[in-house]
Design a protein around this motif. Structure first.
Motif: not given
Length: 181
Positions: A64-67, A73-78, A147-155
């Protein structure tokens, strides 16, 4: 803490801690320094320096990344399908400051490396980073003024770099090194 205090039926009322006091307390927590990157919907590389980051789950592997909602850059990342978390190491202070500076200068002179995903899906990866986590957007969650951006780590891409990481502590950079017995 007793389970009665944590019960969902318990009513707790308290005033919020003043923002300045909370900010000062959080400055005492050492946090990893990362640069989070993506491509926006026009294919332009976007990124920012972030220290409110953490692993979230092992199965599935989530990060997770808190933005801050107010960052440019918030909208581009989310809204990006994928993003890359680039962990900074000792010697990356200048790079971390560059990605905390003016948006239009963040990628100036920065060497990128090919990410693990096909073109159009991958996120920009910084060549000069100690570790890169490529993530697919898993979930976006409200977190107050963030905003908490949660990513599934694939690499995961690890460079052969000296042990240690770049930290943000007491409103300044610090270096983490393994403790010696």
């Amino acid at each position: 803490m007793s389970s009665a205090l944590l019960s969902s039926t318990a009513t707790v009322s308290a005033d919020d801690v003043p923002a300045a006091e909370f900010r000062a307390a959080m400055a005492t927590l050492a946090a990893p320094v990362t640069v989070v990157t993506c491509y926006d919907d026009q294919g332009v590389a976007r990124g920012l320096t972030a220290s409110a980051v953490s692993s979230l789950s092992m199965d599935p592997p989530l990060f997770l990344v808190c933005l801050d909602r107010g960052c440019r850059t918030h909208d581009a990342l989310t809204s990006a399908a994928s993003f890359c978390v680039n962990l900074m190491g000792p010697g990356n202070e200048g790079l971390a400051l560059q990605f905390a500076g003016p948006t239009e200068q963040r990628f100036s002179g920065v060497e990128l490396t090919q990410g693990p995903l096909p073109e159009g899906w991958s996120a920009p990866s910084l060549a000069d980073s100690a570790l890169r986590l490529t993530c697919l957007r898993h979930e976006v969650v409200d977190g107050g003024d963030h905003t908490i951006l949660i990513g599934r780590v694939i690499a995961i891409d690890t460079e052969a770099r000296p042990a240690g990481g770049l930290l943000w502590h007491e409103r300044n950079f610090a270096h983490a090194r393994p403790a010696r017995p």
